[in-house]
Design an enzyme around this catalytic site. Structure first.
Site, short mmCIF file in Angstrom:
data_model
loop_
_atom_site.label_atom_id
_atom_site.label_comp_id
_atom_site.label_asym_id
_atom_site.label_seq_id
_atom_site.Cartn_x
_atom_site.Cartn_y
_atom_site.Cartn_z
N ILE A 155 0.69 -1.64 5.87
CA ILE A 155 0.83 -2.77 4.96
C ILE A 155 1.53 -2.37 3.67
O ILE A 155 1.99 -3.22 2.93
CB ILE A 155 -0.55 -3.42 4.66
CG1 ILE A 155 -1.47 -2.47 3.89
CG2 ILE A 155 -1.24 -3.86 5.96
CD1 ILE A 155 -2.78 -3.12 3.39
N LYS A 156 1.59 -1.08 3.38
CA LYS A 156 2.27 -0.57 2.17
C LYS A 156 2.00 -1.42 0.94
O LYS A 156 2.90 -1.70 0.15
CB LYS A 156 3.78 -0.44 2.42
CG LYS A 156 4.13 0.60 3.49
CD LYS A 156 5.62 0.93 3.53
CE LYS A 156 5.97 1.95 4.58
NZ LYS A 156 5.75 1.51 5.97
N ARG A 157 0.76 -1.83 0.74
CA ARG A 157 0.41 -2.58 -0.45
C ARG A 157 0.26 -1.62 -1.62
O ARG A 157 0.15 -0.40 -1.44
CB ARG A 157 -0.89 -3.36 -0.24
CG ARG A 157 -0.90 -4.36 0.92
CD ARG A 157 0.19 -5.41 0.81
NE ARG A 157 0.01 -6.52 1.72
CZ ARG A 157 0.83 -6.84 2.74
NH1 ARG A 157 1.90 -6.10 2.99
NH2 ARG A 157 0.59 -7.89 3.48
#
Lengths: 306, 306
Positions: free
Chosen positions: A104-106
């Site tokens: 998700i690379k949040r």
């Protein structure tokens, strides 16, 4: 969850993860036709097509692999129906005993990072009740905002026994634009790697920390250095296969115990049926083609490690 | 879309943006009670509560402001129902003539960045049809992955006349951990700022580029430098109000034409009814309290700029 990941890797003898990153172009025509017949050429139709595609690949490979990594962008592009397919995929893979790494690379700060963390790997409170909305086992996180962005995720990991993979050195050609800049003679990615090691110290499972790192297979020399900087962190290694990495490039991402890294392949596995090497399966048997590609990937990496 | 943003700012004479970042704690009890009565203490109930909360605030402020910035994490934490409330909020604000900045801080590479871009500011193809799933006007993007991560967003912006705000110097206390590291004597955020200016050159609206930057109000001296490095980029300035920034700190984020920056306040506006200053409105009239807070914010910034 890091203990389950390590146990799954030992059980399958396969330090690999299958990236469930379904572009609609990847889905065989017969699967799309059936989904569109049911739901029309709509976002719902697209979501149904990628869900059916995923399900077949998982059914044909789950006994060989420890984990999957669905890339949420590929679902989010189809809006709400796409995200429902993401959630269905997460749940289905967990039912099959797989560890699910939500790619998700949040990354945000304070209460916003808390919100991402509870939404993806924790529980959110609503009145007296609480819910685990997406409920992945691990997520990927972007470090650009510093500790304020990472600590809320770590807190939730501690509470829920989940884990993180923090972007350190990404696999893409331009990753060096910022990540390789020299700070007092040392590249930024090394300093981020040191931070990952620090963040992870306090988060140990039995053998490894549940705070891991992402380091692209396309940069094996940097992987070698980062391996030493973060000895107790699992390294998620994307870009095997389609993006160029090969088994022999990956040796130094592992520790001497044969553990410490998990190698991702997405296109190489899920579009295997389109590759000459697996063309014999035909689009009809795309799941079997994926299974064959998984077997070849495991053999390639095992050979390199031995 | 940058032209519409500038036109809206000129029309309202208010270089501000209201951050629609609804924690459930922010929502007055009567709104929650009604939503829970309808949907139960469920994710759907939470989503209904934040949607009703947003709607009232938008109804009471839209004529005063040029833009809103919903923070997607606050919706994503409630899973699919939360994201449906996000989409409803985006659509409603656009109906009201507001520019919508999706604060999504996404960032990935290649086809994955394309997927985020089409999902949020572009159109995704499904068979012969195409759809705009989330359809914000601008989105925020994380630069850690370099040009490979940004270019797919820029391509979609060109096609769809949308825009970006790229994280340069974030407002949080630990933002310096990586962003302030010195590279040949210059902090990383300056180098990122230079890239933003470069990326933006080819993306000009009438007066400003549609490739903007995020620089926190908490770092006014750095804002002054970055203003000069990116003269044609709009700067989105978070952290006014609750996080500590004040009108007088913000002067140097603007150009001499009085344009070039848009200041965000989230908690300061949407929880105004909880603040002593606006307590006279009571929780019942929380929308009016937000309106008063918007008026005060506009006055504070106007005074500082004059």
């Amino acid at each position: 969850m890091i203990n389950k990941l390590v146990a799954n890797i030992k059980k399958t003898n396969a330090p690999i993860v299958v990236g469930l990153d379904p572009m609609l172009d990847y889905v065989p025509d017969q699967v799309k036709a059936k989904a569109f017949a049911e739901c029309g050429e709509t976002l719902e139709g697209a979501a149904e097509a990628i869900w059916q595609f995923n399900k077949e690949i998982v059914d044909k490979t789950y006994d060989l692999i420890p984990a999957v990594k669905p890339q949420i962008a590929m679902y989010e592009q189809f809006g709400i129906p796409g995200l429902m397919a993401f959630k269905k995929t997460v749940d289905y893979c967990k039912e099959k005993g797989l560890v699910v790494i939500g790619d998700i690379k949040r990354g945000d700060i304070g209460s916003t990072s808390v919100a991402y963390a509870v939404g993806h790997i924790g529980k959110v409170k609503v009145g007296e009740k609480s819910y685990a909305p997406f409920d992945e086992d691990f997520v990927t996180v972007n470090p650009y905002l510093g500790s304020d962005g990472i600590n809320p995720f770590i807190d939730v990991c501690k509470e829920e026994k989940k884990g993180l993979f923090i972007l350190v050195k990404t696999s893409n050609p331009s990753s060096g634009e910022f990540q390789d800049l020299l700070v007092d003679g040392r590249p930024l990615y090394e300093l981020v790697g040191e931070k990952v090691a620090q963040w992870g110290e306090d988060c140990m499972g039995d053998e490894y920390s549940y705070i891991g790192a992402v380091v692209g297979a396309t940069y094996p020399e940097m992987g070698k250095v980062l391996r030493k900087i973060m000895p107790k962190s699992y390294i998620l290694v994307p870009a095997y296969g389609a993006q160029g990495g090969r088994g022999k490039d990956l040796v130094h991402f592992f520790n001497e115990d044969g553990l410490g890294a998990i190698v991702n392949s997405s296109r190489g596995i899920i579009t295997a049926y389109k590759q000459e090497k697996y063309a014999r399966f035909g689009a009809e048997h795309f799941g079997d083609a994926s299974r064959a590609a998984v077997e070849d990937m495991i053999a390639d990496i095992s050979q390199a490690l031995n």
